[in-house]
Structure formats: C-alpha cells, structure tokens
Write a protein that holds these residues in place. Structure first.
Motif, PDB file in Angstrom:
ATOM      1  N   GLY A 103       6.767   4.359   8.702  1.00 36.80           N
ATOM      2  CA  GLY A 103       7.187   3.748   7.446  1.00 36.80           C
ATOM      3  C   GLY A 103       6.406   2.516   7.058  1.00 36.80           C
ATOM      4  N   ARG A 104       5.390   2.145   7.838  1.00 36.03           N
ATOM      5  CA  ARG A 104       4.607   0.953   7.495  1.00 36.03           C
ATOM      6  C   ARG A 104       3.785   1.181   6.227  1.00 36.03           C
ATOM      7  N   MET A 105       3.394   2.407   6.008  1.00 40.19           N
ATOM      8  CA  MET A 105       2.669   2.774   4.804  1.00 40.19           C
ATOM      9  C   MET A 105       3.453   3.859   4.072  1.00 40.19           C
ATOM     10  N   PRO A 106       3.450   3.828   2.757  1.00 40.14           N
ATOM     11  CA  PRO A 106       2.863   2.821   1.876  1.00 40.14           C
ATOM     12  C   PRO A 106       3.557   1.464   2.010  1.00 40.14           C
ATOM     13  N   MET A 107       2.780   0.416   1.850  1.00 41.53           N
ATOM     14  CA  MET A 107       3.310  -0.942   1.985  1.00 41.53           C
ATOM     15  C   MET A 107       4.243  -1.267   0.824  1.00 41.53           C
ATOM     16  N   ALA A 108       5.312  -1.998   1.152  1.00 38.74           N
ATOM     17  CA  ALA A 108       6.203  -2.467   0.089  1.00 38.74           C
ATOM     18  C   ALA A 108       5.544  -3.592  -0.694  1.00 38.74           C
ATOM     19  N   ARG A 109       4.854  -4.483   0.024  1.00 37.83           N
ATOM     20  CA  ARG A 109       4.115  -5.580  -0.612  1.00 37.83           C
ATOM     21  C   ARG A 109       3.110  -6.122   0.399  1.00 37.83           C
ATOM     22  N   PRO A 110       2.001  -6.667  -0.075  1.00 34.24           N
ATOM     23  CA  PRO A 110       1.014  -7.236   0.846  1.00 34.24           C
ATOM     24  C   PRO A 110       1.595  -8.430   1.581  1.00 34.24           C
ATOM     25  N   GLY A 111       1.165  -8.623   2.816  1.00 32.06           N
ATOM     26  CA  GLY A 111       1.643  -9.746   3.603  1.00 32.06           C
ATOM     27  C   GLY A 111       0.890  -9.847   4.910  1.00 32.06           C
ATOM     28  N   ALA A 112       1.233 -10.884   5.688  1.00 31.68           N
ATOM     29  CA  ALA A 112       0.561 -11.094   6.967  1.00 31.68           C
ATOM     30  C   ALA A 112       0.924 -10.019   7.972  1.00 31.68           C
ATOM     31  N   GLN A 113       2.080  -9.399   7.801  1.00 31.24           N
ATOM     32  CA  GLN A 113       2.543  -8.381   8.738  1.00 31.24           C
ATOM     33  C   GLN A 113       3.136  -7.216   7.962  1.00 31.24           C
TER      34      GLN A 113
END
Length: 289
Positions: A103-113
């Motif tokens: 579930g890490r991709m697709p990303m919900a929003r860009p971030g450091a983690q």
C-alpha cells in the motif's frame, strides 16, 4: 622467415584498417550482451506474463503511476528540479510487488517517509503492474515461497538458520530497525518501519530492492539462504518471551531508562515525601528543669 614477416605485415595493415576498430567494438558489444542475457537476474513473470497482462498493467500504470513516474516509467522531475518519481526501468517486479502490495504506492502525498497503508489494487492488478514494469528492463523477480520457507528442514537446521539470521540481522539491520525489528527514527523526518509481523515475502523483496533509505542486498551481498535465515530470525521473535518483564515495545534503552526514572525513582521520591509529611510528632511540652 620472409614469408612470416610478410604475413605479419599484412595482418598489421588490416588491424590498422578503418573498419577493424568498428568490428572489434561490435564484437565486444555482442559478447557483452550475450553474457548479460545469460547471467542477468530473471524478470518476474517474464516467461509467464502474457501480452494481455502486460497491456493491462500498462493501462493501470498510465492511470495511477505515470504522473510521477512518466508514461514509460522513465521518471519525472518538477520544473525546479525536484524528483517527483524515480525511473522504474530495471527495478524489477519485486519492487512493484513490495511497494504496491504493502500500500505504499500509489503515494497519498509526497513526504520524507512513505508509510504502509491498505493496498489500492487487488492481487491480479498488482501482478499486472509488476509484469508491465518487469517488461521495461531486467530486475529482481518476485520471490517464490520456497526461497524463504523453512519447510523440509530438521529442527537442528531450523535452529542453525535462526542463529545465522540473528547474526546477520544484528550486524546489518539493528542500527535502523532495532535489535527486535521494532523500527526506529531516521534523519530528516524519516523512520525505519517495524518489520515484526511483516509477511516474509515482503521482507525478502525489501532486502532485494532496498526501498527508500534502505540499502539493497543483492545475492552477491547476501545469498538467498542468508536472506531466508534473516526472515527465520524475525519470525522467531514472535514467540520469544520478554525475559525482563515488560518489553516496552522493544524500543531499547530510551523507553527503558524513562520508565526507570519516572516509575522507579519517581515512586521512591513520592514515598519519601509521603513519609516526611506523615511523620509522628509528639504533642507533649518539654518540661523545663
């Protein structure tokens, strides 16, 4: 002797010809390509993936992934040069199965983690995406269950695998993931996630592909058997009791020290204050001589 010199001179002239260098380069390229084809890592499902599955994966990719990774997986950058999404050429199907399957991709929003979250796609769609990305270039394949399973091993062999995996984990992984795999903080707002209770397949894929700040451990760095042993060690932690009492999440000396100060020394200070406040005092007056 004169004949040999004449032949050598003729060969030397041909060797210096304008086409000789080009022929040598072409021969080298053909030899390099042939060796790479023989020894390159297998693509996930390259033999089993059908054209229909790859086409389905491309359709899903264009809808859900191309904004950051480009329409052909080449990667994208913003106008100010910031990386939106890295190139996916050569990352292999294992990287897709890990990132999308957790579930890490697709990303919900860009971030450091990129934290784990419920997956967006079902298993058939994940397999199609993996097949499409694998078609872009050779990379690590999705591991088979036999790669990380301890099935068929004796009790002695299992214990040896766990011991060996513990040594590898304590040497390479504890700096970020903690000695119990409970995770830890990382620089610049990142963190190493908790890996206890994670499916063995995803641990194997993370070792292969090195997601985010994690280095990748190719078969040259850690053999498939050593990766299996690391997974066996992490699985053994699930049944290991906390011999010291409360495990406090297995996060190490910081919460343990905090508990010692707050609960231990704090309770002693509180007891001392209570004793001082409730000391028995005599109400008799002192008799003067």
């Amino acid at each position: 002797m004169r004949l040999l010199n004449r032949s050598a001179g003729r060969l030397s002239r041909h060797r210096r010809g304008p086409l000789a260098g080009l022929a040598v380069v072409l021969l080298g390229l053909l030899l390099t390509g042939g060796l790479y084809t023989v020894f390159s890592p297998a693509q996930a499902g390259s033999a089993a993936a059908s054209e229909e599955q790859i086409a389905q994966g491309r359709e899903l990719f264009l809808v859900s992934c191309s904004f950051c990774h480009g329409q052909n997986g080449e990667g994208m950058r913003s106008q100010d040069g910031n990386q939106l999404g890295p190139s996916l050429v050569g990352v292999g199907a294992a990287a897709v199965d890990f990132q999308v399957g957790t579930g890490r991709m697709p990303m919900a929003r860009p971030g450091a983690q990129v934290p784990r979250k419920p997956e967006t796609f079902d298993q058939d769609e994940i397999a199609a995406l993996a097949a499409y990305v694998a078609s872009l270039g050779p990379g690590p394949a999705i591991p088979d269950e036999s790669d990380y399973s301890l099935e068929g091993m004796s009790d002695e062999e299992r214990q040896q695998a766990i011991t060996n995996g513990g040594q590898i984990f304590l040497t390479n992984c504890t700096a970020c993931h903690n000695f119990e795999g409970s995770g830890g903080a990382m620089p610049r707002g990142g963190f190493a996630p908790k890996i206890r209770g994670v499916e063995p397949r995803y641990i194997y894929e993370a070792l292969l592909t090195g997601p985010q700040n994690m280095p990748n451990f190719t078969n040259g760095n850690l053999s498939p058997d050593e990766k299996r042993d690391v997974i066996a060690y992490l699985g053994s932690l699930e049944d290991m009791p906390d011999y010291g009492g409360f495990g406090l999440g297995g996060l190490g000396p910081v919460p343990e020290g905090l508990a010692a100060w707050v609960l231990g020394i704090g309770s002693l200070v509180g007891a001392a204050v209570w004793i001082a406040a409730h000391t028995t005092r005599s109400t008799k007056k002192k008799v003067e001589a």
